[in-house]
Design a protein around this motif. Structure first.
Motif, short mmCIF file in Angstrom:
data_model
loop_
_atom_site.label_atom_id
_atom_site.label_comp_id
_atom_site.label_asym_id
_atom_site.label_seq_id
_atom_site.Cartn_x
_atom_site.Cartn_y
_atom_site.Cartn_z
N ASP A 15 -6.08 46.56 -47.20
CA ASP A 15 -5.39 47.85 -47.27
C ASP A 15 -6.31 48.94 -47.81
N HIS A 49 -1.87 47.19 -36.11
CA HIS A 49 -0.71 46.66 -36.83
C HIS A 49 -0.88 45.19 -37.22
N PHE A 50 -1.73 44.47 -36.52
CA PHE A 50 -1.88 43.02 -36.72
C PHE A 50 -2.19 42.66 -38.17
N ARG A 83 -1.71 44.13 -40.95
CA ARG A 83 -0.79 44.56 -42.02
C ARG A 83 -0.11 43.37 -42.69
N ARG A 84 0.13 42.31 -41.94
CA ARG A 84 0.81 41.15 -42.53
C ARG A 84 -0.08 40.42 -43.53
N PHE A 85 -1.36 40.76 -43.57
CA PHE A 85 -2.29 40.13 -44.52
C PHE A 85 -2.74 41.13 -45.59
N GLY A 86 -1.92 42.11 -45.87
CA GLY A 86 -2.25 43.16 -46.83
C GLY A 86 -2.51 42.65 -48.23
N SER A 94 -5.53 33.56 -31.94
CA SER A 94 -4.32 33.08 -32.60
C SER A 94 -3.86 31.80 -31.92
N THR A 121 -7.50 32.91 -41.22
CA THR A 121 -6.29 32.62 -42.01
C THR A 121 -5.65 31.36 -41.47
N HIS A 174 -5.18 32.23 -37.49
CA HIS A 174 -5.63 33.51 -36.97
C HIS A 174 -7.09 33.70 -37.38
N MET A 214 -1.94 29.51 -42.06
CA MET A 214 -0.63 29.62 -42.64
C MET A 214 -0.13 28.21 -42.94
N ARG A 262 -0.16 27.74 -38.30
CA ARG A 262 -0.63 28.92 -37.57
C ARG A 262 -2.02 29.32 -38.06
#
Length: 135
Positions: free
Chosen positions: A76, A64-65, A67-70, A88, A126, A98, A128, A96
């Motif tokens: 995807d 699930h981790f 998915r926020r970077f789709g 993280s 990443t 990752h 943020m 932030r």
């Protein structure tokens, strides 16, 4: 001079193909073991970085981790997607961060309809940013 009558003059001799098979198994075993050692060293290096930087670290697969970077390329794509070796934390300015490894699979079929699985691996960083910037 020995004349061959089709009989084996060495009845206890071992077939040379056995040695080839055993050699093949040993080579495959060594390759698998070296791959395991390399993955272990990478996990340990990530863990050291996490401790040094005050980040959290999880070597486990997390489906699930990522998915926020789709919106990122390949995040995807395919099937059996997961992040692992996840670091993280916060950068010195509070943003932030990752860092993680990412896996997904794609499939293809040959002319006889046999399916082949292709494994894809990425390492992703990443950051943020606190403000939105136009593209």
């Amino acid at each position: 001079m020995l004349v061959s009558s089709g009989r084996n003059y060495f009845p206890n001799a071992v077939d040379p193909q056995i040695f080839l098979f055993i050699g093949f198994i040993v080579v495959v075993g060594v390759i698998v073991y070296l791959g395991h050692l390399q993955a272990k060293k990478r996990r340990e290096a990530f863990q050291r970085l996490a401790m040094q930087w005050g980040f959290t670290f999880s070597p486990e697969r997390d489906r699930h981790f990522a998915r926020r970077f789709g919106f990122l390329d390949h995040m995807d794509d395919g099937h059996d997607r997961y992040a692992y070796n996840i670091l993280s934390g916060a950068a010195p300015d509070g943003a932030r961060v990752h860092i993680f490894d990412y896996h997904y699979e794609t499939y293809s079929r040959d002319s006889k309809g046999r399916r082949t699985t292709h494994h894809h691996y990425r390492s992703i960083f990443t950051l943020m940013l606190p403000e939105m910037f136009p593209e």
